[in-house]
Design a protein around this motif. Structure first.
Motif, short mmCIF file in Angstrom:
data_model
loop_
_atom_site.label_atom_id
_atom_site.label_comp_id
_atom_site.label_asym_id
_atom_site.label_seq_id
_atom_site.Cartn_x
_atom_site.Cartn_y
_atom_site.Cartn_z
N VAL A 109 -7.50 5.05 44.38
CA VAL A 109 -6.50 4.00 44.10
C VAL A 109 -6.53 3.57 42.63
N GLY A 110 -7.40 4.17 41.84
CA GLY A 110 -7.51 3.80 40.43
C GLY A 110 -6.59 4.62 39.54
N LYS A 111 -6.63 4.32 38.27
CA LYS A 111 -5.79 5.01 37.29
C LYS A 111 -6.57 6.09 36.54
N THR A 112 -7.86 6.27 36.89
CA THR A 112 -8.69 7.27 36.24
C THR A 112 -9.33 8.17 37.31
N ASP A 113 -9.97 9.23 36.85
CA ASP A 113 -10.68 10.11 37.78
C ASP A 113 -11.78 9.32 38.51
N ALA A 114 -12.10 9.78 39.68
CA ALA A 114 -13.17 9.16 40.48
C ALA A 114 -14.06 10.26 41.04
N SER A 115 -15.30 9.92 41.31
CA SER A 115 -16.21 10.89 41.93
C SER A 115 -17.22 10.15 42.79
N MET A 116 -17.65 10.83 43.82
CA MET A 116 -18.68 10.27 44.72
C MET A 116 -19.63 11.39 45.11
N VAL A 117 -20.83 10.99 45.49
CA VAL A 117 -21.82 11.92 46.03
C VAL A 117 -22.20 11.41 47.42
N VAL A 118 -22.17 12.30 48.40
CA VAL A 118 -22.49 11.91 49.77
C VAL A 118 -23.61 12.79 50.29
N SER A 119 -24.36 12.25 51.22
CA SER A 119 -25.43 13.01 51.87
C SER A 119 -25.26 12.92 53.37
N PHE A 120 -25.80 13.93 54.06
CA PHE A 120 -25.68 14.05 55.51
C PHE A 120 -27.05 14.27 56.13
N ASN A 121 -27.20 13.82 57.38
CA ASN A 121 -28.45 14.08 58.08
C ASN A 121 -28.35 15.36 58.90
N SER A 122 -27.80 16.39 58.26
CA SER A 122 -27.71 17.72 58.86
C SER A 122 -27.62 18.73 57.73
N GLN A 123 -28.26 19.88 57.92
CA GLN A 123 -28.14 20.93 56.91
C GLN A 123 -26.76 21.59 56.97
N ASN A 124 -26.03 21.37 58.04
CA ASN A 124 -24.69 21.94 58.20
C ASN A 124 -23.85 20.96 59.00
N PRO A 125 -23.33 19.90 58.35
CA PRO A 125 -22.65 18.82 59.07
C PRO A 125 -21.34 19.24 59.73
#
Length: 222
Positions: free
Chosen positions: A163-179
């Motif tokens: 929803v912003g006017k610039t690039d955005a980035s996120m890092v996510v983690s999962f409790n599975s080696q293959n979610p």
């Protein structure tokens, strides 16, 4: 008589319990996936011999680089699951980096095998999580900014939108080696073979021409 049967049942459980027990936790320090291995494995991949593992399996720089957001969705997902980081094999963890151009989206999707937790690295995203019928299909949403975190319960549909006017980035983690991932639009309109159009017209309460138009948009995937 009933008392005797109860005692006999408990005795049988004590005897058979150890034989029936399972242990999903790792039984060694690490198990670097042999992605080309031919051995049969029920869950995960066969292990490389520890002597051949080296130390690279503990480190990765893949998420350091932003992905190319010149896509129809205006976003790019850089995966770091067991296929990309064999050291995660049997450890029950994996990560993704997702980059967004302004107005970019990570479309509604589901991870059938994992809970997700994420942190915003830059920019601001509208994060939406859709409850099941148990919650009345409620939409839980909030604009999340750099340094803030969010949680996606396993199996719930969710999305992110820049929803912003610039690039955005996120890092996510999962409790599975293959979610795993199920993209809702692609699954409905780009499945192979296709879902019959009458099924979708009835389910979505639209005319057949609308369904065919949507199918044409996803015939080549994302």
């Amino acid at each position: 008589m009933e008392y005797a049967k109860t005692i006999a049942g408990l005795f049988a459980m004590l005897l058979l319990g150890p034989a029936l027990a399972t242990d999903s936790d790792p039984l060694q320090d690490f198990c670097v996936a042999d992605l080309d291995g031919k051995a049969v494995s029920v869950n995960g991949h066969p292990c490389k011999p520890m002597s051949e593992a080296g130390d690279d399996f503990l480190f990765s720089s893949k998420l350091a680089k932003a992905g190319n957001t010149s896509t129809p969705n205006g976003s790019a997902v850089t995966e770091l699951d067991v296929a990309e980081w064999p050291g995660t094999n049997t450890l029950g963890v994996s990560m993704n980096r997702v980059d967004f151009a302004p107005g970019g989206t990570n479309p509604p999707h589901i991870h059938p095998r994992a809970t997700e937790i994420g942190i915003m690295m830059k920019g601001e995203l509208l994060v939406g999580i859709l409850g099941s019928l148990d919650s009345g299909n409620k939409l839980y949403s909030r604009v999340v900014r750099a340094g803030e975190t969010f949680l996606i319960p396993r199996g719930l549909m969710h999305f992110q939108f820049n929803v912003g006017k610039t690039d955005a980035s996120m890092v996510v983690s999962f409790n599975s080696q293959n979610p795993g991932i199920v993209f809702v639009p692609l699954t409905l309109f780009g499945s192979n073979p296709p879902i019959p159009t009458p099924v979708l017209t009835k389910a979505l309460r639209v005319e057949a021409r609308v369904v065919e138009l949507l199918k044409s948009k996803f015939s080549a995937g994302f």
